[in-house]
Motif scaffolding. Structure first.
Motif, mmCIF file in Angstrom:
data_model
loop_
_atom_site.group_PDB
_atom_site.id
_atom_site.type_symbol
_atom_site.label_atom_id
_atom_site.label_comp_id
_atom_site.label_asym_id
_atom_site.label_seq_id
_atom_site.Cartn_x
_atom_site.Cartn_y
_atom_site.Cartn_z
ATOM 1 N N SER A 50 -4.668 16.743 -1.846
ATOM 2 C CA SER A 50 -3.881 16.657 -3.270
ATOM 3 C C SER A 50 -3.606 16.901 -4.088
ATOM 4 C CB SER A 50 -3.292 14.848 -2.757
ATOM 5 O OG SER A 50 -3.285 15.087 -1.401
ATOM 6 N N THR A 51 -2.483 17.185 -5.039
ATOM 7 C CA THR A 51 -1.939 16.971 -6.337
ATOM 8 C C THR A 51 -2.091 15.215 -6.284
ATOM 9 O OG1 THR A 51 -1.893 19.141 -5.703
ATOM 10 C CG2 THR A 51 -0.591 18.171 -7.667
ATOM 11 N N VAL A 52 -2.460 14.882 -7.370
ATOM 12 C CA VAL A 52 -1.441 14.302 -7.863
ATOM 13 C C VAL A 52 -0.654 13.412 -8.544
ATOM 14 C CG1 VAL A 52 -2.595 11.740 -9.008
ATOM 15 C CG2 VAL A 52 -4.135 12.527 -6.565
ATOM 16 N N LEU A 87 1.045 -1.471 0.390
ATOM 17 C CA LEU A 87 -0.411 -0.189 0.080
ATOM 18 C C LEU A 87 0.875 1.535 0.134
ATOM 19 C CD1 LEU A 87 -2.923 1.237 0.528
ATOM 20 C CD2 LEU A 87 -2.491 0.792 2.618
ATOM 21 N N TRP A 88 2.527 1.482 0.625
ATOM 22 C CA TRP A 88 2.530 2.123 1.017
ATOM 23 C C TRP A 88 3.209 2.791 -0.655
ATOM 24 C CZ3 TRP A 88 8.027 1.623 0.370
ATOM 25 C CH2 TRP A 88 8.945 2.752 0.343
ATOM 26 N N TRP A 89 4.166 1.354 -1.168
ATOM 27 C CA TRP A 89 4.014 1.157 -2.386
ATOM 28 C C TRP A 89 3.328 1.612 -3.943
ATOM 29 C CZ3 TRP A 89 8.429 2.365 -4.473
ATOM 30 C CH2 TRP A 89 9.340 1.943 -5.873
ATOM 31 N N ALA A 90 2.327 1.577 -3.435
ATOM 32 C CA ALA A 90 0.948 2.229 -4.371
ATOM 33 C C ALA A 90 0.979 3.713 -4.276
ATOM 34 C CB ALA A 90 -0.312 1.779 -4.293
ATOM 35 N N VAL A 91 0.915 4.550 -2.854
ATOM 36 C CA VAL A 91 0.646 5.550 -2.726
ATOM 37 C C VAL A 91 1.618 6.462 -3.107
ATOM 38 C CG1 VAL A 91 0.257 7.582 -0.660
ATOM 39 C CG2 VAL A 91 -0.469 5.015 -0.305
ATOM 40 N N GLU A 96 -1.110 11.226 1.888
ATOM 41 C CA GLU A 96 -0.934 10.729 1.717
ATOM 42 C C GLU A 96 0.133 10.147 2.187
ATOM 43 O OE1 GLU A 96 -4.712 12.191 -0.578
ATOM 44 O OE2 GLU A 96 -2.789 12.592 0.209
ATOM 45 N N ARG A 97 1.179 10.311 1.494
ATOM 46 C CA ARG A 97 2.602 10.270 1.814
ATOM 47 C C ARG A 97 2.362 10.104 3.119
ATOM 48 N NH1 ARG A 97 7.399 10.393 -2.223
ATOM 49 N NH2 ARG A 97 6.321 10.093 -4.233
#
Length: 298
Positions: A294-296, A74-78, A88-89
């Motif tokens: 957030s800015t994606v 999940l961390w990697w995907a975010v 999110e990060r």
């Protein structure tokens, strides 16, 4: 709801399952089921399953391993999807820190042999520390899932902040004292309610003495959480959920005392505690929210 948001709620649910499984390990005295070995089990990658304790402990380790991989994934995907410095990060990063803390504490309990019949001060410190770290893990995973679902930011300001912090501290203390009570109940089981109360008052062991703290904390926390939830019930529907969970948690806690820490009641009690904590975090996020996305990253 986006796919990554659904994944975040799924990771949160899996971690709740992992926590309940950990309680099963403790309640059944299966902490030494793999011997003083970690991450191997009895010195093997895949041990023999001739003992129930080994099956329970190894199964919990497998479930915990999946939880660790899920949080890292999940961390990697975010990280791939959201810009540096976004909430999110940050939430994803702290979820990794928290689950690594879970693994470290769990490994310490096994390697230091603070399991089964050990009644040392070290275990009395490690067990509530483990529980508090667990709640912090669920907290950041909840905030991450909430953020990915709503896209809103938490302002960390407002008239409710003080009450939310007090409630959160109360729940952490409630969880820590509850873990001590559960440990004492396992190490010093009573044949009757009267015998258990007598053991608490006799100062037979420091763990049985500490056991009396939890009911008083529970009464105070129950009153405060319900009072605040009723106060903000018109602002968010999560408040009603919090109230219902508090009542259910208190009722199961009373039954747990009456039925002398019956295994299934103890597991339900912990599950409700986890759900109440998650609901409280969502309540706080709802009350402190500010519209900002957030800015994606492209």
């Amino acid at each position: 709801m986006s796919g990554i948001a659904r994944a975040a709620w799924g990771v949160l649910a899996w971690n709740v399952l992992t926590i309940v499984g950990g309680a099963l390990v403790s309640a059944t005295g299966s902490g030494a089921g793999c011997g003083p070995n970690w991450p191997s089990c009895n010195g093997e990658l895949l041990p023999g399953f001739d003992q129930t304790e080994t099956i329970i402990e190894f199964s919990h380790r497998a479930v915990s391993g999946i939880a660790l991989i899920a949080v890292l994934g999940l961390w990697w995907a975010v990280r791939r999807r959201y810009a540096s410095g976004t909430p999110e990060r940050r939430f994803a990063f702290w979820s990794v820190v928290a689950i690594l803390g879970e693994a470290a504490i769990g490994a310490w309990l096994v390697l230091a042999e603070l399991v089964t019949e050990d009644d040392s001060v070290a275990r009395a410190i490690s067990v509530p520390l483990h529980l508090v770290n667990t709640l912090l893990l669920l907290g950041v995973l909840t905030l991450l899932a909430w953020r990915l679902t709503t896209g809103r930011s938490i302002a960390w300001q407002g008239p409710h902040r003080r009450h939310l912090v007090i409630g959160a501290i109360g729940l952490l203390v409630l969880g820590a004292t509850g873990s001590i009570t559960s440990l004492a109940g396992y190490l010093f089981p009573a044949e009757s309610l009267a015998e258990g109360i007598a053991a608490d008052l006799s100062a037979e062991h420091f763990l049985t003495t500490l056991r009396v703290v939890h009911p008083f904390v529970a009464v105070g926390a129950t009153w405060y959480l319900i009072w605040f939830a009723n106060r903000v019930s018109r602002e968010t529907t999560t408040a009603r959920l919090v109230s219902n969970l508090v009542v259910a948690q208190f009722a199961v806690g009373v039954l747990n005392i009456v039925f002398l820490d019956a295994l299934w009641l103890a597991l339900v009690h912990l599950l409700l505690a986890d759900l109440l904590w998650i609901a409280w975090v969502v309540l706080g996020a709802d009350l402190l929210t500010a519209e900002k996305r957030s800015t994606v990253e492209a």
